[in-house]
Design an enzyme around this catalytic site. Structure first.
Site, mmCIF file in Angstrom:
data_model
loop_
_atom_site.group_PDB
_atom_site.id
_atom_site.type_symbol
_atom_site.label_atom_id
_atom_site.label_comp_id
_atom_site.label_asym_id
_atom_site.label_seq_id
_atom_site.Cartn_x
_atom_site.Cartn_y
_atom_site.Cartn_z
ATOM 1 C CD GLN A 80 -2.662 -1.362 2.831
ATOM 2 O OE1 GLN A 80 -3.580 -0.293 2.657
ATOM 3 N NE2 GLN A 80 -2.349 -2.143 3.610
ATOM 4 N NE ARG A 197 -2.779 4.796 1.949
ATOM 5 C CZ ARG A 197 -3.011 3.906 1.202
ATOM 6 N NH1 ARG A 197 -3.903 2.837 1.658
ATOM 7 N NH2 ARG A 197 -2.574 3.436 0.017
#
Length: 257
Positions: A80, A197
């Site tokens: 990611q 995030r």
């Protein structure tokens, strides 16, 4: 063996606020960089950057960067992380570093469930055994081939064979496998990274990493990062119908981080 997150800020641009202020002022000033620097105090630079953060003129933030050393994270996380393309990455290689007795990350939902944890640990043990078995077989086969066909000395042949064996044996390793990585991002990209995030909709592991990274940069550069965090910190939640519904609580958390 279970591994825990460890992140540290190893390098960052000296005098980051003044660097951003000089870059921004240069765009509108008839004088040179040296004169701008001489005439600007730290207090003036801080005041100017605070004003700048309220505008859309964000390119000066790209002139300062921050480097983080990250350990105790999974390969699932780094898959990611590297999607944030405006950054630099150096990651521990599974070709050159053997993953015998590899550490691994246990998701909290699995860790708190006895049956799930038992099945998870059994899977890690099985994968470890398979990895080592495949690696040993490939190492022996390749060593023999290099000695017989390329007439290499056994010691040199085995050294080369191990690297080639690692290259293929790693295909059985899990996303839970612990890894280490150094990443460098400029401030503009970091703000975007934090917005994406630290949001509650981000996956739990990378959300934890992003939050720890934000704490570190807030300590050394609060002028730029004081209001950093998920989108709801600076305005309405950008997730629309997918919102967690906790904007007020989240905003308070990150403003007091």
């Amino acid at each position: 063996m279970k591994s825990d997150l460890k992140v540290s800020l190893v390098r960052y641009t000296p005098e980051p606020v003044k660097t951003v202020a000089m870059a921004a002022k240069l765009c509108y000033s008839p004088v040179g960089i040296e004169e701008i620097s001489e005439k600007m105090s730290d207090e003036q630079a801080e005041k100017f950057v605070k004003m700048l953060m309220g505008f859309s003129h964000m390119s000066p933030l790209e002139h300062i960067s921050f480097s983080f050393a990250i350990e105790g994270v999974s390969r699932t996380l780094t898959h990611q992380l590297v999607r944030h393309r405006l950054a630099s990455y150096s990651q521990q290689s599974q070709r050159y570093v053997s993953e015998t007795e590899f550490d691994f990350i246990v998701p909290p939902a699995i860790e708190k469930d006895e049956q799930a944890l038992k099945a998870f640990n059994e899977s890690m043990e099985m994968i470890q055994s398979s990895y080592e078995k495949i690696r040993d077989i490939l190492t022996e086969n390749k060593t023999k081939e290099l000695v017989e066909k390329e007439k290499m000395e056994e010691k040199s042949a085995r050294s080369k064979a191990v690297k080639l064996a690692n290259e293929d044996a790693r295909f059985v390793l899990p996303g839970a496998c612990e890894t280490k990585i150094i990443t460098t991002m400029n401030a503009r990209q970091l703000l975007h990274f934090f917005e994406e995030r630290t949001c509650t909709r981000a996956q739990w592991e990378i959300r934890g990493l992003a939050t720890e990274m934000l704490k570190l940069v807030k300590e050394v550069c609060p002028v730029i990062f004081d209001s950093a965090g998920p989108g709801c910190v600076r305005g309405a939640c950008p997730e629309g119908k997918m919102s967690c519904g906790k904007a007020k609580e989240i905003k308070e958390k990150f403003l007091n981080l």
